[in-house]
Write a protein that holds these residues in place. Sequence first.
Motif, PDB file in Angstrom:
ATOM      1  N   ILE A  27     -80.980 -54.840  49.168  1.00 52.41           N
ATOM      2  CA  ILE A  27     -81.944 -55.742  49.805  1.00 52.41           C
ATOM      3  C   ILE A  27     -81.323 -57.133  49.994  1.00 52.41           C
ATOM      4  O   ILE A  27     -81.486 -57.766  51.052  1.00 52.41           O
ATOM      5  CB  ILE A  27     -83.224 -55.849  48.951  1.00 52.41           C
ATOM      6  N   PHE A  28     -80.589 -57.607  48.995  1.00 55.07           N
ATOM      7  CA  PHE A  28     -79.970 -58.933  49.088  1.00 55.07           C
ATOM      8  C   PHE A  28     -78.937 -58.986  50.210  1.00 55.07           C
ATOM      9  O   PHE A  28     -78.878 -59.968  50.972  1.00 55.07           O
ATOM     10  CB  PHE A  28     -79.317 -59.285  47.752  1.00 55.07           C
ATOM     11  N   LEU A  29     -78.115 -57.965  50.346  1.00 56.68           N
ATOM     12  CA  LEU A  29     -77.118 -57.928  51.417  1.00 56.68           C
ATOM     13  C   LEU A  29     -77.791 -57.878  52.785  1.00 56.68           C
ATOM     14  O   LEU A  29     -77.305 -58.487  53.752  1.00 56.68           O
ATOM     15  CB  LEU A  29     -76.205 -56.719  51.233  1.00 56.68           C
ATOM     16  N   GLY A  40     -76.787 -67.373  63.952  1.00 53.56           N
ATOM     17  CA  GLY A  40     -76.009 -67.218  65.176  1.00 53.56           C
ATOM     18  C   GLY A  40     -76.849 -67.396  66.419  1.00 53.56           C
ATOM     19  O   GLY A  40     -76.404 -68.013  67.397  1.00 53.56           O
ATOM     20  N   ILE A  41     -78.086 -66.878  66.391  1.00 50.43           N
ATOM     21  CA  ILE A  41     -78.964 -67.034  67.559  1.00 50.43           C
ATOM     22  C   ILE A  41     -79.411 -68.487  67.710  1.00 50.43           C
ATOM     23  O   ILE A  41     -79.476 -69.033  68.826  1.00 50.43           O
ATOM     24  CB  ILE A  41     -80.178 -66.091  67.432  1.00 50.43           C
ATOM     25  N   PHE A  90     -71.967 -63.638  63.611  1.00 49.42           N
ATOM     26  CA  PHE A  90     -72.240 -62.221  63.848  1.00 49.42           C
ATOM     27  C   PHE A  90     -71.215 -61.318  63.175  1.00 49.42           C
ATOM     28  O   PHE A  90     -71.531 -60.174  62.819  1.00 49.42           O
ATOM     29  CB  PHE A  90     -72.323 -61.951  65.355  1.00 49.42           C
ATOM     30  N   ILE A  91     -69.998 -61.816  62.974  1.00 49.82           N
ATOM     31  CA  ILE A  91     -69.019 -61.054  62.187  1.00 49.82           C
ATOM     32  C   ILE A  91     -69.494 -60.930  60.746  1.00 49.82           C
ATOM     33  O   ILE A  91     -69.426 -59.853  60.135  1.00 49.82           O
ATOM     34  CB  ILE A  91     -67.624 -61.719  62.251  1.00 49.82           C
ATOM     35  N   MET A  92     -70.003 -62.048  60.190  1.00 43.81           N
ATOM     36  CA  MET A  92     -70.517 -62.018  58.824  1.00 43.81           C
ATOM     37  C   MET A  92     -71.749 -61.121  58.719  1.00 43.81           C
ATOM     38  O   MET A  92     -71.944 -60.427  57.727  1.00 43.81           O
ATOM     39  CB  MET A  92     -70.861 -63.442  58.371  1.00 43.81           C
ATOM     40  N   LYS A  93     -72.562 -61.153  59.797  1.00 39.20           N
ATOM     41  CA  LYS A  93     -73.719 -60.258  59.806  1.00 39.20           C
ATOM     42  C   LYS A  93     -73.274 -58.796  59.753  1.00 39.20           C
ATOM     43  O   LYS A  93     -73.809 -57.974  58.991  1.00 39.20           O
ATOM     44  CB  LYS A  93     -74.561 -60.491  61.060  1.00 39.20           C
ATOM     45  N   PHE A  98     -72.485 -53.805  56.808  1.00 43.02           N
ATOM     46  CA  PHE A  98     -71.616 -52.726  56.338  1.00 43.02           C
ATOM     47  C   PHE A  98     -71.699 -52.566  54.818  1.00 43.02           C
ATOM     48  O   PHE A  98     -71.818 -51.446  54.304  1.00 43.02           O
ATOM     49  CB  PHE A  98     -70.166 -52.994  56.743  1.00 43.02           C
ATOM     50  N   LEU A  99     -71.627 -53.675  54.092  1.00 45.18           N
ATOM     51  CA  LEU A  99     -71.693 -53.612  52.627  1.00 45.18           C
ATOM     52  C   LEU A  99     -73.030 -53.036  52.165  1.00 45.18           C
ATOM     53  O   LEU A  99     -73.084 -52.244  51.211  1.00 45.18           O
ATOM     54  CB  LEU A  99     -71.481 -55.004  52.035  1.00 45.18           C
ATOM     55  N   SER A 100     -74.090 -53.431  52.859  1.00 47.03           N
ATOM     56  CA  SER A 100     -75.414 -52.914  52.521  1.00 47.03           C
ATOM     57  C   SER A 100     -75.491 -51.408  52.743  1.00 47.03           C
ATOM     58  O   SER A 100     -75.966 -50.656  51.886  1.00 47.03           O
ATOM     59  CB  SER A 100     -76.481 -53.621  53.354  1.00 47.03           C
ATOM     60  N   LEU A 101     -74.975 -50.959  53.902  1.00 45.23           N
ATOM     61  CA  LEU A 101     -75.014 -49.529  54.218  1.00 45.23           C
ATOM     62  C   LEU A 101     -74.084 -48.733  53.310  1.00 45.23           C
ATOM     63  O   LEU A 101     -74.403 -47.605  52.910  1.00 45.23           O
ATOM     64  CB  LEU A 101     -74.635 -49.309  55.687  1.00 45.23           C
ATOM     65  N   ALA A 102     -72.923 -49.314  52.974  1.00 40.41           N
ATOM     66  CA  ALA A 102     -71.983 -48.627  52.092  1.00 40.41           C
ATOM     67  C   ALA A 102     -72.577 -48.449  50.701  1.00 40.41           C
ATOM     68  O   ALA A 102     -72.464 -47.377  50.091  1.00 40.41           O
ATOM     69  CB  ALA A 102     -70.665 -49.406  52.014  1.00 40.41           C
TER      70      ALA A 102
END
Length: 597
Positions: A27-29, A40-41, A90-93, A98-102
């Motif tokens: 959740i935090f990621l 970014g927006i 957006f790269i950081m997003k 990715f870290l969240s999904l991993a």
Amino acid sequence: MSFLSLDIFRYFNLFKKYLGPKIYIVIFLTLLASLFEGFGILLLLPLLGTISPDAASDSNFFTDLFSVFINYLGISGNITSILLLIGISFIMKGLMTFLSLALSASLTGKLLYIFKVDLLQKFLKMNFKYYSNRSTGHFTNLINEQPTRALEAFRQLTTVFGQAINAIILLTLATFSAWKFGLSALVAGVLLLIFFIFLSRYVRNLSRLTAKENGLLSSWLIQTLTGFKYLFSTSQLSLLDNKIKLSISKLIKYEVMTRIASSFTQSVREPLAVLFILLILFYQLVVERASLEPILVSIVLFYRGQNAILSIQSSLQATYAYIGSMEIVDEEFLKIENSQIAEGGDKLERFNSSLELKNISFKYDSKVTLENISVTINAKSTLALIGESGSGKSTFVDLITLLHQDYEGDIIIDGVNARLIDGVSWRNQIGYVSQDEVIFNDSIANNIHMWKGDHNEDTVLKKEIYDVLKLTNLVDLISDMPQGIDTQVGDRGMLLSGGQKQRLFLARELFRKPSIIILDEATSALDSISEKEIMETITLLKGRMTIVMIAHRLSTIKNVDEIIVLDKGKIIEKGSHETLSSNKRSYFNKLSELQKL
């Protein structure tokens, strides 16, 4: 909305119970990913300011604060720096996503292990009462089908929380950057979400029905395949075929209804979102006569936030579609936890003295199956149990193996109360041959040594295999087979005759070198020749190990040390074959006379 929040957090806590606090990291990621996206927006604001000075004229506290922050970073008025920072955001997003999904994938693997391996381990330690009250299909369904569906519920639930965080952040930023437009958009998004929530509750009910029906289907399939030979031979397959077809029809119906509900949601959510945007935009530009440029960033934020809100609904509906499986798995964990065999205690060395049953009584589902039984079985003696069906013979031997633990009285093994003994150490010394052969779909050798090594490489293991083959009169059978002891016997030994399967079953138990061997009507279904061969083996075992027999044919127990006659759970007679036969008024004598007929 209250029932929604209660359901979501209840399901979240349900998964947290198995995964621990790592679920919070996911959740935090996700939160960080949403913040980077929103940042970014929002950088479009200073970008528009560099292109059109009028774009920044309609400012508010939030936009002014953001401008101060941009100035602090030293990128105000620098198009290249703004574009670079947008790219970095957006790269950081993407990295946080990715870290969240991993991590979510890792937790999914942990869940799969818990649901399959941990549940299996608990099944292997469940008490007999729990096992006997459930079908094989019940356990198969819980190991094979339900965990997969429960994992999908977890994946969808993490998506719900991720999209919720994304929606909150983006819509909050949209509201602050152009508060009238953003507030209108937020209200519209919530109304859409409420509209679809009621559909999701319908899908959840379908999920629970699907989970239960899957269990019934597994049960019918296993029963059909197990009894295939009989059902085919008697042309009764169609009867179970109708049961299976009915179950499949229900599952198809539930699946179609779930997919139709999902299709409806997916097909209307984007058009509705665009329609709301157009209506709000029309009001802001035509009625309020607001300038377009300050609203552009808010439109982007709102559209992303609105999609997140609708994704919440979609993921929530998918969660409900699979959550029934998670509920069933969790319920099973709770039930099986309270039905474990109490193991532990002192490890029992080799049985060498006596096994005593003192004033044993046992009830099964309130029905008394044994009443006030007292018997002493000396090591290396032979004991036979006879009696009509339901007299308590099987319960008697079940108590010897410590299968049941809720008995009254005491079982004493070599002077030690069974309640103080490690059950595994005792059962390791028991061989058990029942009327229903337990044969695995593997080679003859593996059926004997139970995968304890490579018999083609281990000469000692191979010799031990042939020793029990000789003892059970199977050597000639093996020599006629092209692959010898590596010959495959088929599912449940279908390539062997009844007598061959029973002798192979006995060979496995003798390979284990038991202290006590139990023969539960092991020859009752065999022809006279097969029965004679097995009884020859049993005769050779006399004096080498303790033998307890449940006898169907009295001709098989002439040479035992003691015979116990059971009737309605009570011992009505006991003694040697000669003693009981000499009493012309005994039940044993009457039974003997009947069998002579």
